[in-house]
Motif scaffolding. Structure first.
Motif, PDB file in Angstrom:
ATOM      1  N   ASP A  24       1.189  -0.981   0.237  1.00  0.00           N
ATOM      2  CA  ASP A  24       0.257   0.106   0.290  1.00  0.00           C
ATOM      3  C   ASP A  24       0.748   1.167  -0.336  1.00  0.00           C
ATOM      4  O   ASP A  24       1.376   1.610   0.891  1.00  0.00           O
ATOM      5  CB  ASP A  24      -0.856   0.473   0.994  1.00  0.00           C
ATOM      6  CG  ASP A  24      -1.793   1.046   1.422  1.00  0.00           C
ATOM      7  OD1 ASP A  24      -2.024   1.687   0.334  1.00  0.00           O
ATOM      8  OD2 ASP A  24      -2.731   1.318   2.360  1.00  0.00           O
ATOM      9  N   LYS A  42      -0.105   4.430  -0.995  1.00  0.00           N
ATOM     10  CA  LYS A  42      -0.606   5.853  -0.952  1.00  0.00           C
ATOM     11  C   LYS A  42      -0.253   6.413   0.414  1.00  0.00           C
ATOM     12  O   LYS A  42       0.108   5.860   1.577  1.00  0.00           O
ATOM     13  CB  LYS A  42      -2.376   5.138  -0.780  1.00  0.00           C
ATOM     14  CG  LYS A  42      -3.103   5.514  -1.988  1.00  0.00           C
ATOM     15  CD  LYS A  42      -3.868   5.680  -2.325  1.00  0.00           C
ATOM     16  CE  LYS A  42      -4.456   6.109  -3.599  1.00  0.00           C
ATOM     17  NZ  LYS A  42      -4.947   5.112  -4.668  1.00  0.00           N
ATOM     18  N   TYR A  63      -0.484   6.450  -7.102  1.00  0.00           N
ATOM     19  CA  TYR A  63      -0.079   6.438  -5.830  1.00  0.00           C
ATOM     20  C   TYR A  63       1.522   7.877  -5.788  1.00  0.00           C
ATOM     21  O   TYR A  63       2.325   7.293  -5.268  1.00  0.00           O
ATOM     22  CB  TYR A  63       0.576   5.595  -5.110  1.00  0.00           C
ATOM     23  CG  TYR A  63       1.113   3.917  -5.479  1.00  0.00           C
ATOM     24  CD1 TYR A  63       1.711   4.449  -6.024  1.00  0.00           C
ATOM     25  CD2 TYR A  63       0.611   3.100  -6.314  1.00  0.00           C
ATOM     26  CE1 TYR A  63       3.541   3.083  -6.931  1.00  0.00           C
ATOM     27  CE2 TYR A  63       1.572   2.180  -7.304  1.00  0.00           C
ATOM     28  CZ  TYR A  63       2.331   2.809  -6.784  1.00  0.00           C
ATOM     29  OH  TYR A  63       3.179   1.171  -7.825  1.00  0.00           O
TER      30      TYR A  63
END
Lengths: 438, 127
Positions: free
Chosen positions: A213, A215, A247
């Motif tokens: 992830d 982000k 992102y």
């Protein structure tokens, strides 16, 4: 290239022209003591037939992916290559051309490279991409230097999830360019992020198959004017995961092998660098652009060459000029054959097959230490892995990459890749072999 | 093109006009002419500490890439952002187009630069 031997007559003419009496005389600058005087100990000469038998006998000892049941990835992936790829790359106009850049005579190749760059931009969401570099690891190391020269900073952070082979290449580059390279866990980014850091290099999915992830990572980096470099070793993941632009990555270093190139025992493959427009002056390698000639007709050329070493000289950010035109031609044909729909379909099959195997393994009592957030590769753990791996090898099943080879703390862990090439029957066969072993 | 006499010059073909404690820096007509069409200026970062005689920034033309050297030392306080979009201004009007403004750390460095007349003679010797 054809083999055209010289006749005795030609040899004597050439010697006469060169003003020497014998071929030996041409080597007189080689000191006497280092010359080989005895015959080389490599056996007697062989006829063509004998030579073929010998070499083909050696080659037959290799086991190819087609003969094996293969669940091995770790940076090199077993994917289907449609017939369009060899049919077009095999044309001699493409296959034998060396440095095919002269705009006047190489429009076909330049157009293909331009299309390749466009594909990379579509897939990554970046603004531009270069023609290619040697491989994913080189792309990654060049991206590190690029970030350093864009930010005038000498420190680079690298996530612990990077392919260990890529890391070795980064270390080689870092040493020669006085870059201070530090391995970190992404969660602890803040600890090492200071004003000297040019970038963070993260692999996506990481070496262990995890889809990270990311982000919020770019935001943290950008606050300190550092860049997010994303390395992608499994190109097909781009059809499954978020685009790096989503992102907010600044530079993408991609290994393109999965797109239409055979594993070939590790190479030749192709890497490519893509980035935001802001870094167009720092991107290394060739760039092909589309333009118009004086009659207004569309044409393709090399562009922005002032970045490159033959003009910029010692001020060039990189000395890399080589690219892998034939390999990325294969990738371009692969992508054009499949299109967006086909690519997504194959990516979906990869995920489903990997998921199917992971569930079967869990049923057999394997652990998945990194959980379910993977694309086509994941880590499985079970006691007695070493023996299991050896026993399956006996049955021509390559049960992934034993992680303890590179990470001593990951005993009993194996990195398994499952692609569209692994049929349900093949996966079921693996599972029943495992059932027998356990 | 005449070298304006309201400013000083370096033998590396930069001009430098003093406005109080600020030195305004650009490249000369001879420099732009020798470089040919300028396609990109890699501007220095604001805040950079420039050193006299050391690289200030880089200009890229269709045929070469050259360093621009700082005629004086000090902090870069402003850069001419217009050059990002329109680097050709350096060809069109080199003496009206500045690249960077430097807050001088040692204003006496100006004295080691040469006058328009001296620079004119110097360039003549190169042709």
């Amino acid at each position: 290239m054809r083999f055209v031997p010289h006749s005795e007559k030609e040899k004597s003419e050439m010697l006469k022209e060169a003003g020497v009496a014998s071929i030996g005389e041409l080597f007189k600058d080689v000191p006497e003591k280092v010359r080989v005087k005895d015959k080389l100990k490599i056996g007697e000469p062989l006829s063509e037939l004998e030579l073929r038998r010998e070499i083909e006998g050696l080659a037959a000892k290799n086991r190819s992916a087609k003969q094996l049941s293969l669940f091995l990835g770790a940076g090199c992936y077993n994917h289907f290559i449609p017939a369009t790829v060899p049919a077009i790359t095999g044309r001699s106009e493409f296959y034998t051309a060396y440095t095919p850049y002269q705009a006047e005579i190489s429009q076909g190749m330049l157009q293909a490279i331009y299309e390749w760059q466009s594909w990379v931009c579509i897939l990554t969401g970046m603004d531009l991409a270069n023609a290619s570099v040697y491989d994913g690891a080189t792309a990654c190391a060049e991206a590190m230097l690029m970030a350093g020269s864009a930010r005038h900073r000498k420190k680079a952070l690298v996530s612990k999830g990077l392919n260990p082979e890529y890391l070795k290449v980064l270390r080689t580059y870092a040493g020669a360019n006085s870059v201070e390279l530090k391995e970190i866990a992404i969660e602890e980014l803040e600890k090492d992020l200071d004003e000297d850091v040019s970038c963070l290099i993260v692999q996506q999915p990481d070496f262990f198959g995890r889809v990270e992830d990311l982000k919020g990572i770019a935001g943290k980096l950008h606050e300190k004017k550092a860049l997010l470099v994303v390395a992608i070793a499994e190109a097909l993941s781009l059809a499954f995961c978020e685009k790096p632009s989503e992102y907010n990555a600044d530079i993408v270093a991609l290994e393109a092998q999965s797109f239409g190139n055979a594993m070939s025992f590790g190479g030749p493959h192709a890497g490519v660098i893509a980035c935001k427009q802001d870094f167009v002056r720092q991107i290394p390698g060739r760039l092909v652009g589309k333009t118009q000639d004086i009659e207004g007709k569309e044409g393709f050329i090399l562009t922005l060459q002032a970045r490159e070493q033959h003009i910029r000289r010692e001020k060039a950010g990189s000395n890399i000029c080589s690219n892998q035109a034939l390999c990325v031609l294969a990738s371009t044909i692969y992508l054009s054959t499949l299109g967006e729909k086909g690519l997504k379909e194959i990516a979906g099959q990869n995920r489903e097959n990997a998921k199917y195997l992971s569930e079967k393994l869990e049923g057999l009592g394997f652990e998945l230490p990194f959980g379910d957030s993977f694309f086509n590769e994941f880590v499985a753990k079970k006691q007695g892995m070493r023996e299991m791996h050896a026993a399956l090898s006996e049955k021509e099943i390559v049960f992934g990459y034993p992680l303890e080879l590179e990470f001593s703390e990951m005993r009993d862990c194996v990195l398994l890749a499952v692609t569209e090439m692994n049929s349900r029957e093949e996966i079921d066969a693996l599972v029943s072999e495992l059932e027998e072993l356990l | 093109m005449l070298n304006p006499s309201d400013r000083k010059y370096s033998k590396k073909h930069e001009w430098c006009r003093v406005e109080g404690e600020i030195a305004v820096v650009g490249i000369t007509d001879f420099a732009q002419h020798t470089l040919t069409d300028i396609v990109f200026v890699e501007l220095p970062e604001v805040g950079k500490q420039a050193e006299a005689g050391k690289q200030l920034c880089v200009v890229e033309s269709v045929k070469s890439v050259s360093d621009v050297f700082s005629p004086v030392g000090g902090e870069v306080v402003e850069v001419n952002k217009e050059l990002e979009q329109n680097p050709g201004k350096l060809n069109e009007s080199p003496f009206e187009t500045w690249i960077a403004k430097i807050k001088m750390s040692n204003p006496q460095e100006i004295d080691s630069l040469i006058s328009a007349e001296e620079y004119g003679e110097f360039v003549k010797g190169l042709e």
